[in-house]
Design a protein around this motif. Structure first.
Motif, PDB file in Angstrom:
ATOM      1  N   GLY A 382       1.000  -0.281   6.154  1.00  0.00           N
ATOM      2  CA  GLY A 382       1.052   1.035   5.521  1.00  0.00           C
ATOM      3  C   GLY A 382       0.726   1.063   4.056  1.00  0.00           C
ATOM      4  O   GLY A 382       0.454   2.130   3.486  1.00  0.00           O
ATOM      5  N   VAL A 383       0.742  -0.104   3.398  1.00  0.00           N
ATOM      6  CA  VAL A 383       0.467  -0.122   1.959  1.00  0.00           C
ATOM      7  C   VAL A 383      -0.963   0.306   1.677  1.00  0.00           C
ATOM      8  O   VAL A 383      -1.225   1.093   0.748  1.00  0.00           O
ATOM      9  N   LEU A 384      -1.893  -0.177   2.466  1.00  0.00           N
ATOM     10  CA  LEU A 384      -3.292   0.173   2.231  1.00  0.00           C
ATOM     11  C   LEU A 384      -3.514   1.675   2.319  1.00  0.00           C
ATOM     12  O   LEU A 384      -4.210   2.265   1.473  1.00  0.00           O
ATOM     13  N   SER A 385      -2.912   2.325   3.299  1.00  0.00           N
ATOM     14  CA  SER A 385      -3.088   3.778   3.426  1.00  0.00           C
ATOM     15  C   SER A 385      -2.442   4.511   2.268  1.00  0.00           C
ATOM     16  O   SER A 385      -2.946   5.546   1.812  1.00  0.00           O
ATOM     17  N   GLU A 386      -1.313   3.986   1.751  1.00  0.00           N
ATOM     18  CA  GLU A 386      -0.651   4.619   0.598  1.00  0.00           C
ATOM     19  C   GLU A 386      -1.504   4.475  -0.662  1.00  0.00           C
ATOM     20  O   GLU A 386      -1.599   5.402  -1.478  1.00  0.00           O
ATOM     21  N   VAL A 387      -2.123   3.327  -0.812  1.00  0.00           N
ATOM     22  CA  VAL A 387      -3.023   3.124  -1.953  1.00  0.00           C
ATOM     23  C   VAL A 387      -4.221   4.059  -1.844  1.00  0.00           C
ATOM     24  O   VAL A 387      -4.617   4.724  -2.816  1.00  0.00           O
ATOM     25  N   ALA A 388      -4.804   4.125  -0.643  1.00  0.00           N
ATOM     26  CA  ALA A 388      -5.960   4.998  -0.440  1.00  0.00           C
ATOM     27  C   ALA A 388      -5.620   6.450  -0.710  1.00  0.00           C
ATOM     28  O   ALA A 388      -6.448   7.222  -1.220  1.00  0.00           O
ATOM     29  N   ALA A 389      -4.383   6.834  -0.406  1.00  0.00           N
ATOM     30  CA  ALA A 389      -3.966   8.227  -0.625  1.00  0.00           C
ATOM     31  C   ALA A 389      -3.956   8.579  -2.104  1.00  0.00           C
ATOM     32  O   ALA A 389      -4.223   9.735  -2.479  1.00  0.00           O
ATOM     33  N   LYS A 390      -3.635   7.600  -2.969  1.00  0.00           N
ATOM     34  CA  LYS A 390      -3.642   7.861  -4.410  1.00  0.00           C
ATOM     35  C   LYS A 390      -5.063   8.182  -4.888  1.00  0.00           C
ATOM     36  O   LYS A 390      -5.265   9.079  -5.720  1.00  0.00           O
ATOM     37  N   PHE A 391      -6.042   7.454  -4.360  1.00  0.00           N
ATOM     38  CA  PHE A 391      -7.428   7.745  -4.718  1.00  0.00           C
ATOM     39  C   PHE A 391      -7.839   9.118  -4.190  1.00  0.00           C
ATOM     40  O   PHE A 391      -8.463   9.920  -4.888  1.00  0.00           O
ATOM     41  N   SER A 392      -7.494   9.383  -2.958  1.00  0.00           N
ATOM     42  CA  SER A 392      -7.879  10.642  -2.317  1.00  0.00           C
ATOM     43  C   SER A 392      -7.303  11.840  -3.059  1.00  0.00           C
ATOM     44  O   SER A 392      -7.964  12.878  -3.197  1.00  0.00           O
ATOM     45  N   ALA A 393      -6.075  11.713  -3.546  1.00  0.00           N
ATOM     46  CA  ALA A 393      -5.425  12.831  -4.244  1.00  0.00           C
ATOM     47  C   ALA A 393      -6.180  13.225  -5.507  1.00  0.00           C
ATOM     48  O   ALA A 393      -6.109  14.378  -5.945  1.00  0.00           O
TER      49      ALA A 393
END
Length: 448
Positions: A382-393
């Motif tokens: 789940g860490v990778l998706s959380e990191v990706a979400a920061k970029f997406s935001a």
């Protein structure tokens, strides 16, 4: 008086001294460059006379310390009174190779105001006071040359002023500091860390005893200001240039770049930036940059310089060569001396500063760029998706993501697509605040 006003009001008629008449030269400074200028003037005096249409006559050399021996110079020509030398009636061209800003500024302005043409190799002076110097040259209808101020023997100033005067330049990027290029090349080719590469550069004479101006990017920033001013017909000063040096670049950064197909170079990047409403601005910046291995700039090694120009009609052009050193710099200085002397003999004046475009300086936050981010994260689902979400935001899309084992943690190497500097910087700050992000090892922009 603005440069534009001065350009329109000055007289363009300059009859010249006449063929065969001598041109008096005063040289301010007798260091590495000044001594080479004198040597080459003497060795090639006959050739210069043919190229100019009249002989060059050395009228004096101004130095700060009369007690030092000056080999090859007539003692009668040496003085520590630079201002009196400048003011002599038989001096037509003043060559400034002192360095620094305030004292040379005083002397150069005095020379221009006295109707003398000026040749300078002083990038810091030109970057800080180009407007004042250009206005003084315009008011006196004399030449101000500074080819050697950007990359020594590489003829980039003349190229921007004359050869590409019929084109629209979109971007100028380049390696304009030999010291930092030597250090980064050594790190890339040998695996050395920054301190060891700097020590080697110092031992070989590529780095000064105090290398701050080079390694912190200040030298390159002065040159970027000059390139941007010439390329985009807009006054850009040193303080307008975003500047970052190479002291934070590690051997691990170099290795990560290599694994991704890049090398790291300290680039000066000057370009037109257009916003969503079509308004143009000028961006000038200096920072460590990832350069694709197949790009011509990646192959520029040791202390060499190279400048890559992208123009609307001409396409991509690269200029390569020695960007520092006594002889290469003296070559550029003397090229300017020949040009200024021709005008003194035959009449006329070289193209001066033209800032008709007068574009605004882009806020660094709106500059489009891409990031290569190397981070340590907790190795859990789940860490990778959380990191990706920061970029997406922030509206930042990811081009590539590579994950590697790193002890108890995982190493994530992310390469983004283009986004604004502000959005990318904010994303990195938010990543740093995440509990599961243990470290941001490096953040390096992608360029060429």
């Amino acid at each position: 008086m603005t440069a534009t006003t001065a350009n329109s009001e000055r007289s363009t008629f300059n009859p010249g001294k006449g063929a065969g008449q001598p041109v008096g030269i005063a040289i301010l400074g007798h260091g590495t460059v000044g001594s080479e200028v004198l040597r080459l003037m003497g060795e090639h005096s006959e050739a210069f006379a043919h190229r100019i249409g009249g002989p060059l006559e050395l009228k004096g050399v101004a130095v700060s310390d009369l007690s030092k021996p000056r080999e090859g110079v007539d003692p009668e020509l040496i003085t520590d009174d630079a201002m009196s030398l400048i003011e002599r009636d038989d001096v037509d061209i003043v060559v400034e190779v002192i360095g620094g800003i305030e004292y040379p500024r005083k002397l150069v302005l005095a020379a221009l105001n006295a109707g003398k043409s000026v040749v300078t190799a002083n990038k810091a002076l030109v970057a800080a006071h180009a407007d004042e110097l250009a206005d003084a040259a315009d008011a006196a209808n004399v030449d101000l040359y500074f080819e050697a101020a950007v990359a020594a023997a590489i003829p980039v100033v003349g190229m921007l002023r004359r050869s590409l005067a019929g084109d629209n330049i979109q971007r100028i990027s380049g390696i304009v500091n030999g010291t930092t290029n030597f250090i980064l090349d050594a790190m890339d080719s040998t695996g050395a860390n920054y301190d060891d590469a700097l020590a080697e550069a110092t031992a070989l004479g590529y780095a000064e005893a105090d290398p701050t101006a080079d390694v912190e990017g200040h030298d390159a920033a002065s040159k970027a200001a000059i390139l941007a001013s010439l390329g985009f017909h807009t006054r850009v000063k040193f303080d307008d240039v975003h500047c970052e040096g190479i002291t934070g670049v590690t051997a691990a950064d170099i290795e990560a770049a290599r694994e991704a197909g890049y090398t790291i170079k300290l680039l000066a990047i000057c370009e037109r930036v257009t916003d969503n409403e079509g308004r143009e601005a000028v961006s000038a910046r200096v920072h460590p940059t990832l350069v694709r291995r197949e790009h011509p700039l990646a192959a520029v090694n040791e202390s060499y310089n190279a400048i890559f120009v992208e123009a609307e009609a001409a396409g991509s052009l690269m200029f390569y060569g020695n960007g520092a050193g006594g002889a290469p710099t003296a070559s550029a200085v003397l090229g300017d001396v020949v040009g200024a002397a021709r005008n003194k003999v035959h009449g006329g004046r070289a193209p001066g500063e033209n800032t008709y475009a007068n574009l605004p300086i882009a806020d660094f936050g709106v500059v489009p760029t891409r990031y290569h981010i190397d981070m340590e994260v907790v190795d859990r689902v789940g860490v990778l998706s959380e990191v990706a979400a920061k970029f997406s935001a922030r509206g930042v899309s990811l081009k590539t993501v590579r994950q590697e084992e790193s002890g108890e943690n995982a190493r994530l190497i992310v390469v983004t697509h283009t986004a604004t500097e502000a959005d990318l910087s904010a994303t990195v700050e938010e990543l740093s605040a995440m509990p599961d992000v243990k470290a941001i090892n490096s953040v390096i922009r992608l360029g060429a």
